[in-house]
Design a protein around this motif. Structure first.
Motif, PDB file in Angstrom:
ATOM      1  N   MET A   1       0.830  -1.165   0.049  1.00  0.00           N
ATOM      2  CA  MET A   1      -0.112   0.067  -0.182  1.00  0.00           C
ATOM      3  C   MET A   1       0.904   1.227  -0.005  1.00  0.00           C
ATOM      4  O   MET A   1       0.877   2.103   1.014  1.00  0.00           O
ATOM      5  CB  MET A   1      -0.862   0.254   1.389  1.00  0.00           C
ATOM      6  N   PRO A   2       1.806   1.645  -1.120  1.00  0.00           N
ATOM      7  CA  PRO A   2       2.801   2.505  -1.024  1.00  0.00           C
ATOM      8  C   PRO A   2       1.854   4.017  -0.973  1.00  0.00           C
ATOM      9  O   PRO A   2       2.668   5.098  -0.370  1.00  0.00           O
ATOM     10  CB  PRO A   2       3.395   2.330  -2.429  1.00  0.00           C
ATOM     11  N   GLY A   3       0.609   3.926  -1.401  1.00  0.00           N
ATOM     12  CA  GLY A   3      -0.149   5.335  -1.309  1.00  0.00           C
ATOM     13  C   GLY A   3      -0.765   5.518   0.035  1.00  0.00           C
ATOM     14  O   GLY A   3      -1.658   6.235   0.138  1.00  0.00           O
ATOM     15  N   GLY A   4      -0.696   4.575   0.816  1.00  0.00           N
ATOM     16  CA  GLY A   4      -1.246   4.683   2.034  1.00  0.00           C
ATOM     17  C   GLY A   4      -2.762   4.093   2.012  1.00  0.00           C
ATOM     18  O   GLY A   4      -2.914   3.406   1.087  1.00  0.00           O
ATOM     19  N   TYR A   5      -3.513   4.358   3.038  1.00  0.00           N
ATOM     20  CA  TYR A   5      -4.791   3.724   3.085  1.00  0.00           C
ATOM     21  C   TYR A   5      -5.838   4.570   3.815  1.00  0.00           C
ATOM     22  O   TYR A   5      -5.513   5.476   4.671  1.00  0.00           O
ATOM     23  CB  TYR A   5      -4.776   2.581   3.865  1.00  0.00           C
ATOM     24  N   VAL A   6      -7.052   4.863   3.206  1.00  0.00           N
ATOM     25  CA  VAL A   6      -8.042   5.426   3.644  1.00  0.00           C
ATOM     26  C   VAL A   6      -9.173   4.688   4.371  1.00  0.00           C
ATOM     27  O   VAL A   6      -9.703   3.618   3.647  1.00  0.00           O
ATOM     28  CB  VAL A   6      -8.889   6.212   2.488  1.00  0.00           C
ATOM     29  N   GLY A   7      -9.197   4.933   5.587  1.00  0.00           N
ATOM     30  CA  GLY A   7     -10.244   4.134   6.418  1.00  0.00           C
ATOM     31  C   GLY A   7     -11.636   3.694   5.764  1.00  0.00           C
ATOM     32  O   GLY A   7     -12.128   5.014   5.161  1.00  0.00           O
ATOM     33  N   GLN A   8     -12.222   2.735   6.000  1.00  0.00           N
ATOM     34  CA  GLN A   8     -13.364   2.196   5.283  1.00  0.00           C
ATOM     35  C   GLN A   8     -14.430   2.155   6.501  1.00  0.00           C
ATOM     36  O   GLN A   8     -14.619   2.951   7.228  1.00  0.00           O
ATOM     37  CB  GLN A   8     -13.287   1.288   4.370  1.00  0.00           C
ATOM     38  N   GLU A   9     -14.915   1.048   6.663  1.00  0.00           N
ATOM     39  CA  GLU A   9     -16.021   0.806   7.481  1.00  0.00           C
ATOM     40  C   GLU A   9     -15.481  -0.119   8.928  1.00  0.00           C
ATOM     41  O   GLU A   9     -16.247  -0.514   9.793  1.00  0.00           O
ATOM     42  CB  GLU A   9     -17.286   0.094   6.860  1.00  0.00           C
ATOM     43  N   GLU A  10     -13.986  -0.272   9.010  1.00  0.00           N
ATOM     44  CA  GLU A  10     -13.499  -0.975  10.019  1.00  0.00           C
ATOM     45  C   GLU A  10     -13.738  -0.216  11.257  1.00  0.00           C
ATOM     46  O   GLU A  10     -13.695   1.012  11.660  1.00  0.00           O
ATOM     47  CB  GLU A  10     -11.912  -1.128   9.640  1.00  0.00           C
ATOM     48  N   GLU A  11     -13.828  -1.190  12.321  1.00  0.00           N
ATOM     49  CA  GLU A  11     -13.902  -0.600  13.718  1.00  0.00           C
ATOM     50  C   GLU A  11     -12.489  -0.494  14.185  1.00  0.00           C
ATOM     51  O   GLU A  11     -12.505   0.624  14.814  1.00  0.00           O
ATOM     52  CB  GLU A  11     -14.395  -1.687  14.528  1.00  0.00           C
ATOM     53  N   ARG A  12     -11.529  -1.263  13.983  1.00  0.00           N
ATOM     54  CA  ARG A  12     -10.206  -1.137  14.341  1.00  0.00           C
ATOM     55  C   ARG A  12      -9.368  -1.096  13.123  1.00  0.00           C
ATOM     56  O   ARG A  12      -9.343  -1.837  12.332  1.00  0.00           O
ATOM     57  CB  ARG A  12      -9.890  -2.177  15.390  1.00  0.00           C
ATOM     58  N   ILE A  13      -7.962  -0.360  13.184  1.00  0.00           N
ATOM     59  CA  ILE A  13      -6.878  -0.533  12.197  1.00  0.00           C
ATOM     60  C   ILE A  13      -5.588  -0.624  13.160  1.00  0.00           C
ATOM     61  O   ILE A  13      -5.508   0.236  14.047  1.00  0.00           O
ATOM     62  CB  ILE A  13      -6.867   0.946  11.460  1.00  0.00           C
ATOM     63  N   GLY A  14      -4.949  -1.627  13.095  1.00  0.00           N
ATOM     64  CA  GLY A  14      -3.881  -2.025  13.577  1.00  0.00           C
ATOM     65  C   GLY A  14      -2.375  -1.849  12.696  1.00  0.00           C
ATOM     66  O   GLY A  14      -2.544  -2.382  11.382  1.00  0.00           O
ATOM     67  N   LEU A  15      -1.500  -1.336  13.232  1.00  0.00           N
ATOM     68  CA  LEU A  15      -0.270  -1.348  12.666  1.00  0.00           C
ATOM     69  C   LEU A  15       0.586  -2.151  13.643  1.00  0.00           C
ATOM     70  O   LEU A  15       1.001  -2.028  14.735  1.00  0.00           O
ATOM     71  CB  LEU A  15       0.361  -0.138  12.521  1.00  0.00           C
ATOM     72  N   VAL A  16       1.348  -3.282  13.103  1.00  0.00           N
ATOM     73  CA  VAL A  16       2.550  -3.955  13.492  1.00  0.00           C
ATOM     74  C   VAL A  16       3.663  -3.779  12.851  1.00  0.00           C
ATOM     75  O   VAL A  16       3.659  -4.162  11.615  1.00  0.00           O
ATOM     76  CB  VAL A  16       1.908  -5.441  13.483  1.00  0.00           C
ATOM     77  N   PHE A  17       5.004  -3.716  13.437  1.00  0.00           N
ATOM     78  CA  PHE A  17       6.132  -3.405  12.855  1.00  0.00           C
ATOM     79  C   PHE A  17       7.046  -3.441  13.984  1.00  0.00           C
ATOM     80  O   PHE A  17       7.076  -3.535  15.102  1.00  0.00           O
ATOM     81  CB  PHE A  17       6.089  -2.075  12.193  1.00  0.00           C
ATOM     82  N   PRO A  18       8.512  -3.891  13.576  1.00  0.00           N
ATOM     83  CA  PRO A  18       9.580  -4.063  14.288  1.00  0.00           C
ATOM     84  C   PRO A  18      10.135  -2.585  14.592  1.00  0.00           C
ATOM     85  O   PRO A  18       9.844  -1.330  13.990  1.00  0.00           O
ATOM     86  CB  PRO A  18      10.814  -4.703  13.511  1.00  0.00           C
ATOM     87  N   VAL A  19      10.907  -2.421  15.645  1.00  0.00           N
ATOM     88  CA  VAL A  19      11.723  -1.325  15.968  1.00  0.00           C
ATOM     89  C   VAL A  19      12.989  -1.249  15.427  1.00  0.00           C
ATOM     90  O   VAL A  19      13.777  -2.329  15.566  1.00  0.00           O
ATOM     91  CB  VAL A  19      11.918  -1.130  17.634  1.00  0.00           C
TER      92      VAL A  19
END
Length: 265
Positions: free
Chosen positions: A36-54
């Motif tokens: 998703m190089p252009g990012g993401y526009v929220g739709q009907e989700e209740e939750r959006i999560g981001l998981v990544f390393p430090v």
């Protein structure tokens, strides 16, 4: 689907945790940030999560770029899990600032030790990494069952949970180191090389999140726009990619994540 989780992973920790979170929430669409190089526009989700390393006490370039292009809808619960070797620094505070700048909030920020840490550094470097992790993150729990239940319950109930950090000393040190380190990482691919075990399969090209690898005469070439995630080396099916002339010992990636799981193209 009521939940969507975006992840960035090099050795599989973040994808494994994203899968666990999706299962605990009764399902979620799991998407690599690199797709998703252009990012993401929220739709009907209740939750959006981001998981990544430090990376160097901060966010990987790709995770930071994705967060800046993210556009959650009003009322969506945004959470993040930062996997680390024991010292998250101010990584989640960094994310919180990015989200505030785009008019959103980090509703839940969790730091957990990853189950897997690739061992490609020298013994001295590994000893230093472990010491720093102990010094600054000895109170940062791993993703054990109790910790998993705690995080999933908080996210499921959409409760507010402040960004977790290391202690003040390492937060300060990390803030100083991050800006320099993250710029340096792009050129760190000069340390990679392919051994004679390479069979020109092109897996490294297909899984590089920055499309930084091409094949020339059947051998991989790196182009100094590296994410420093080690995915190319960790998931090479022939163990043919070396770092500074050395190939890390097995296992090179999370045992529950395979090459087919991380191929992007």
């Amino acid at each position: 689907m009521n939940n969507r989780i975006f992840y960035f992973t090099g050795t599989g920790n973040s994808l494994a945790i994203a899968r666990q979170m999706a299962a605990s929430l009764g399902g979620a669409e799991i998407t690599p940030m690199a797709a998703m190089p252009g990012g993401y526009v929220g739709q009907e989700e209740e939750r959006i999560g981001l998981v990544f390393p430090v990376f160097a006490w901060g966010m990987p370039r790709m995770a930071a770029e994705f967060a800046k292009a993210l556009r959650p809808r009003t009322g969506q619960y945004v959470f993040a899990i930062a996997t680390n070797g024991g010292s998250p620094g101010r990584t989640l505070v960094q994310l919180s600032k990015i989200l505030r700048a785009i008019g959103s909030n980090l509703d839940g920020g969790f730091a957990v030790r990853g189950d897997f840490l690739i061992s490609m550094q020298s013994q001295t470097e590994m000893a230093l990494i472990k010491f720093i992790g102990w010094l600054g993150g000895k109170n940062v729990p791993g993703f054990a069952k109790d910790r998993f239940r705690e995080i999933s319950k908080t996210v499921e109930e959409k409760k507010s949970h402040g960004a977790e950090t290391s202690n003040a000393s390492l937060n300060f040190l990390g803030s100083l180191m991050y800006g320099f380190s993250i710029k340096m990482f792009a050129r760190m691919d000069k340390g990679y090389s392919a051994t004679d075990a390479c069979v020109s399969c092109g897996a490294c090209v297909r899984l590089c999140p920055r499309e930084n690898i091409t094949l020339a005469n059947g051998r991989p070439i790196w182009h100094q726009d590296c994410e420093y995630c080690f995915a190319c080396m960790a998931f090479c099916p022939q163990s043919a990619i070396a770092w500074k002339g050395a190939i890390p010992s097995d296992p090179k990636h999370h045992p529950d994540v395979t090459l087919s799981d991380v191929l992007l193209r």
